[in-house]
Structure formats: structure tokens, C-alpha cells
Design a protein around this motif. Structure first.
Motif, short mmCIF file in Angstrom:
data_model
loop_
_atom_site.label_atom_id
_atom_site.label_comp_id
_atom_site.label_asym_id
_atom_site.label_seq_id
_atom_site.Cartn_x
_atom_site.Cartn_y
_atom_site.Cartn_z
N ILE A 332 2.99 -1.58 -0.38
CA ILE A 332 3.62 -0.27 -0.20
C ILE A 332 2.93 0.76 -1.09
CG2 ILE A 332 5.75 1.04 -0.58
CD1 ILE A 332 7.29 -1.48 0.27
N LEU A 333 2.62 0.37 -2.33
CA LEU A 333 1.88 1.27 -3.23
C LEU A 333 0.52 1.62 -2.62
CD1 LEU A 333 1.24 2.64 -5.99
CD2 LEU A 333 0.41 0.40 -6.76
N ALA A 334 -0.20 0.62 -2.13
CA ALA A 334 -1.55 0.85 -1.62
C ALA A 334 -1.56 1.81 -0.42
CB ALA A 334 -2.18 -0.49 -1.21
N PHE A 335 -0.55 1.71 0.43
CA PHE A 335 -0.56 2.51 1.66
C PHE A 335 0.19 3.84 1.54
CE2 PHE A 335 -0.99 -1.89 3.62
CZ PHE A 335 -2.37 -1.78 3.73
N THR A 336 0.71 4.14 0.37
CA THR A 336 1.39 5.43 0.18
C THR A 336 0.72 6.33 -0.84
OG1 THR A 336 2.93 4.41 -1.41
CG2 THR A 336 3.67 4.59 0.89
#
Length: 478
Positions: A332-336
Motif C-alpha cells: 500500500i505504501l509503495a503504490f500510494t
């Protein structure tokens, strides 16, 4: 070929394995190299996507079909009969032929171009799809016989670590596909990437045949183990059907493959759209480091499980499951995030956490059946995992991305906008208003599709943990 029937002859194979320790290490490394090559050829299409996709003018959905279901269909269909042949025939020969075949078909992918037959034109997309099907047929003969060989070379107490080492091929194959394919694509074009990556596999196939011995079947089974003279597919399926831990693990591995193959397929495109990276930059700066760190997670899981098992015999189920659940917030961190380096951190930790499931799937997959059904068991596992996971994962992300693209474009008053118009040199021909819409919906549609998919890892992790309920009852290799 050496065969064994009836009770296993007196041997210490179940303690030490087949051959010397040095030779077993060589064989395991040789099989790892083959598995790396398997995934280099499989993942190269995703690496060259930022350059190839605009040239062919295909949608995200079509790209998902090309990388997923188009490859996985015959890969899974051919895999089971090849595995059944592997139970009675020379496994090293089968792998040799299959490595040479998929390597040749990978090189042919670089020749994909429209073909005119009798006045009818077959587009480059369909030619490339046919080559990918050929790659899939060849690669079907890799993992089932390799797992069967590892089981006969290594005794049960050492297999988790051996299979964890072998499973690094998934991530290391991705690393090499990126390190070689990305820069070659930027320098010479995407077609040369297929030529350069594909052809060395033929030589590697020859080396495999000349240096790896075919071990006696069931060599590492405990003395007194009964083997049927002939193993039928029906008998193997019947044995697997009675093992609920196998099916719970298979459900978890299928979800992991659905998410993992989908994300890996579109990761370079995500980096290109969200951060403006070229195929080479995305490969070297992000994808390759992620693959190296993920490989560490795979082999570390096998090593940790081997040490936990004496006190926690179900560790092979719950540890990979926990890793998959832990990976979700990092994806979630990587894609936001809008920071490229935070994206790299999220992808690295997420990959390291979740890829331990590969160790679990192979250890449980072959551990719950008797020796004569190991290749068939892995083939059935891969049939489900690849048909539903690999086949549908990339297609799901691509189709969802295209759906969200059109949904967002309509909401912004640009219903006529197409994906093709936002790729490559397309935006230059658009009005300023449509260019502004492209800058929003082109990256965001794929970003949201990746987010939705990555959250599913938690469900897959739960399935691995559930397998522990029956694992000790079902395991044959202990």
C-alpha cells in the motif's frame, strides 16, 4: 534409468541423500539456474513493456492476456502429462528438452511482426501470443521434474532449505530479466532483448544433461517404504484429494500467484506512468533491487523453517502465511507514495515478506504425498496456481485498470479518450484539456488496480495458516 519397487533397499539415503554433499550442492545450483532461466524468459515481456506496448498499440487488458492467460493455458494443460511422464521416465532428459524448447521460443518472440497469409494479415500481437504459448509449453517441463529430483537428492529434514534455495529462481529470474532486458531495450530495442536472453538457454540445456545424474526414485525414503511398480495419475489424484492441507495451501499459493504475477507484470508500466522511468531505469533502479531482496526472503524462510520445525512442526505453513499478511501495508505504501525511494522501500519489504510462500508451497506440495507422486502433486499444484493465479492475475489488473481509466475519463468529461492516446507519442496529438486528463487517469487507473490486488495477499496468508490445522496428519515426509 534406475527404478525402485517394493521395499526400499537398505541405504542411508534417507539420512544423507543421494551423492556427496558437494555434488548435491552442484545439482541444486544447476536446478536453480534452470529455474532462474525459466523466470527470466517468462518475465522479460513485462520488462520491455514500456517500449513494446505502445509500438504494438495494445490495451492493458490485452497485455494482461498476453502475459497471463495466453502463457498459462497450455503451460498448465501440458504440465500434468509431462509430470506423469516424469514419474517413470528420465527426468533430466525431460528438463533438457524443455529448456531448449522454451529458450528457442523466447528468442522467436523478438521476431513478432504482422504476417500476411493468403491476403489475410495476422497482427504482431497474435504472432507474439503464439510464441508465448510455445514458451509456456516448454516451461511446463521444468518445475515438476525438478521438485522430484530435489526430493530424491535431499532427505526430508533438509528439503525445506533446499526448496527455499531452489525457489529463489522466481525472484532472481526477475532480477536478471530486468538487469539484462531493461538496458538492452533502452539501447537496442525490445526485440534484441528477446534474442539475447533466449538463445543461451540452449547451451545451458546441454550442460544440464551432461552434468546432472538421474537418481534412483525414492532414494531418500525411509527403509521399508512401499512403492508401487507403476504410478497412475488417478492414484496420485486420489492421494492428494485426501489431504486438506494441500488444498488449503494451494488456495493460498493461488491467491499469492494471482497478486504476485499481476503486480510483477505491470510494475514497470506503473513506474513508467507514475514516475516517468524508462524500461531500463525501472529495471535497474527498482525492479532488480526488489528481486534481490525478495530472493533473500525466499531462502531465509526455508532456513528459518528448518530450525523452527523441531519445536514448531507447522512452521512451514504459518510462517509463509504471516509473511504474506505483513506484506500488505508495505505494498500500500509503495503504490500510494509520490516518492520513488519510498516506493522502492515498500516494494522491497513487501517482496521479502511475501515470497516465502514459495518455500511453503513446494515443501507442503511434495511432502504430503508418497515418492512416486511428487511430480504429479507439484504439477496439480502448478495447474491450479498458474491457470487461476498466473492466468487471471495479470488479466485482472489489466482489465480493472482499463475499466477505471474509462470510468475516470468519463467523470472528467473525456469519454472519447483512449488508453492508446495516452501512451508513447500519443499525447502530443491531443488538445491541452485531454493531455491534462491523460496525466491523471493514465497513471491513477493502474495505481488503483495494483492497490486493490495487493490487499488480497492477506486472504492468501490466511489460507496458508489454515493449512496447519491438518498438516501434521497429512505429511508423509517428516
Amino acid at each position: 534409468m534406475t527404478t525402485t519397487t517394493g521395499a526400499t533397499t537398505a541405504t542411508d539415503g534417507h539420512i544423507h541423500g543421494f551423492g556427496s554433499k558437494a555434488y548435491r550442492s552442484y545439482v541444486l545450483t544447476a536446478l536453480l539456474v534452470i529455474y532462474i532461466l525459466n523466470f527470466v524468459d517468462r518475465q522479460l515481456l513485462s520488462v520491455v513493456a514500456p517500449q513494446m506496448k505502445p509500438e504494438l498499440g495494445i490495451s492493458d487488458t490485452a497485455f494482461g492476456l498476453l502475459t497471463g492467460f495466453g502463457f498459462a493455458l497450455l503451460y498448465t494443460v501440458v504440465g500434468i502429462p509431462l509430470a506423469q511422464v516424469s514419474e517413470t521416465r528420465h527426468r533430466v532428459w525431460i528438463m533438457t528438452i524443455c529448456v531448449a524448447l522454451w529458450s528457442f521460443m523466447t528468442a522467436l518472440c523478438g521476431l513478432a511482426a504482422p504476417i500476411v497469409i493468403g491476403g489475410a494479415t495476422i497482427g504482431a500481437f497474435w504472432v507474439l501470443l503464439a510464441c508465448r504459448v510455445g514458451v509456456g509449453i516448454g516451461e511446463a517441463g521444468c518445475t515438476p521434474p525438478a521438485n522430484s529430483l530435489i526430493a530424491d537428492y535431499f532427505p526430508p529434514q533438509n528439503r525445506a532449505a533446499a526448496l527455499g534455495y531452489y525457489a529463489m529462481g522466481v525472484t532472481l529470474g526477475g532480477v536478471l530479466a530486468n538487469v539484462i532486458g531493461g538496458p538492452v531495450t533502452d539501447a537496442f530495442g525490445w526485440r534484441w532483448a528477446f534474442f539475447i536472453v533466449g538463445m543461451p538457454g540452449v547451451l545451458i540445456a546441454v550442460v544440464l544433461k551432461l552434468t546432472v545424474k538421474e537418481p534412483p526414485r525414492g532414494y531418500t525414503d525411509p527403509p521399508g517404504t512401499i512403492r508401487r511398480a507403476k504410478a497412475s495419475f488417478r492414484d496420485g489424484l486420489g492421494e492428494i484429494a485426501s489431504k486438506p492441507s494441500f488444498w488449503a495451501m494451494t488456495a493460498g499459493a493461488t491467491i499469492a500467484a494471482f497478486c504476485g504475477y499481476g503486480i510483477a507484470t505491470f510494475q514497470s508500466l506503473f513506474l513508467n506512468r507514475s514516475f516517468g522511468l524508462s524500461a531500463g531505469d525501472a529495471a535497474v533502479m527498482i525492479n532488480a533491487p526488489v528481486g534481490v531482496i525478495s530472493a533473500f526472503g525466499t531462502v531465509a524462510t526455508g532456513w528459518i523453517v528448518q530450525r523452527l520445525t523441531p519445536r514448531h512442526p507447522n512452521a512451514i505453513g504459518w510462517l509463509p502465511g504471516l509473511g504474506m499478511i505483513v506484506s500488505v501495508p508495505f505494498y500500500i505504501l509503495a503504490f500510494t507514495t509520490h516518492n520513488l525511494w519510498l516506493c522502492l522501500v515498500g516494494l522491497c519489504i513487501g517482496g521479502m515478506s511475501k515470497y516465502g510462500y514459495l518455500t511453503g508451497q513446494y515443501t507442503i506440495g511434495q511432502g504430503v504425498v508418497s515418492a512416486q507422486f511428487r511430480a504429479v502433486s507439484i504439477a496439480i499444484l502448478l495447474f491450479v496456481v498458474n491457470l487461476l493465479g498466473y492466468g487471471l492475475g495479470p488479466l485482472f489488473i489489466g482489465a480493472l485498470s482499463d475499466f477505471l481509466f474509462h470510468l475516470q475519463a468519463n467523470a472528467m468529461g473525456a469519454a472519447e479518450l483512449t488508453r492508446k492516446a495516452c501512451e508513447g507519442a500519443g499525447p502530443a496529438s491531443l488538445s491541452a484539456e485531454l493531455q491534462a486528463v491523460c496525466k491523471v487517469v493514465h497513471p491513477q487507473s493502474l495505481q488503483r488496480s495494483m492497490l486493490i490486488t495487493s490487499a488480497m495477499y492477506a486472504v492468501g496468508g490466511g489460507c496458508f495458516i489454515l493449512s496447519c490445522r491438518w498438516l501434521q496428519r497429512d505429511m508423509v515426509a517428516k
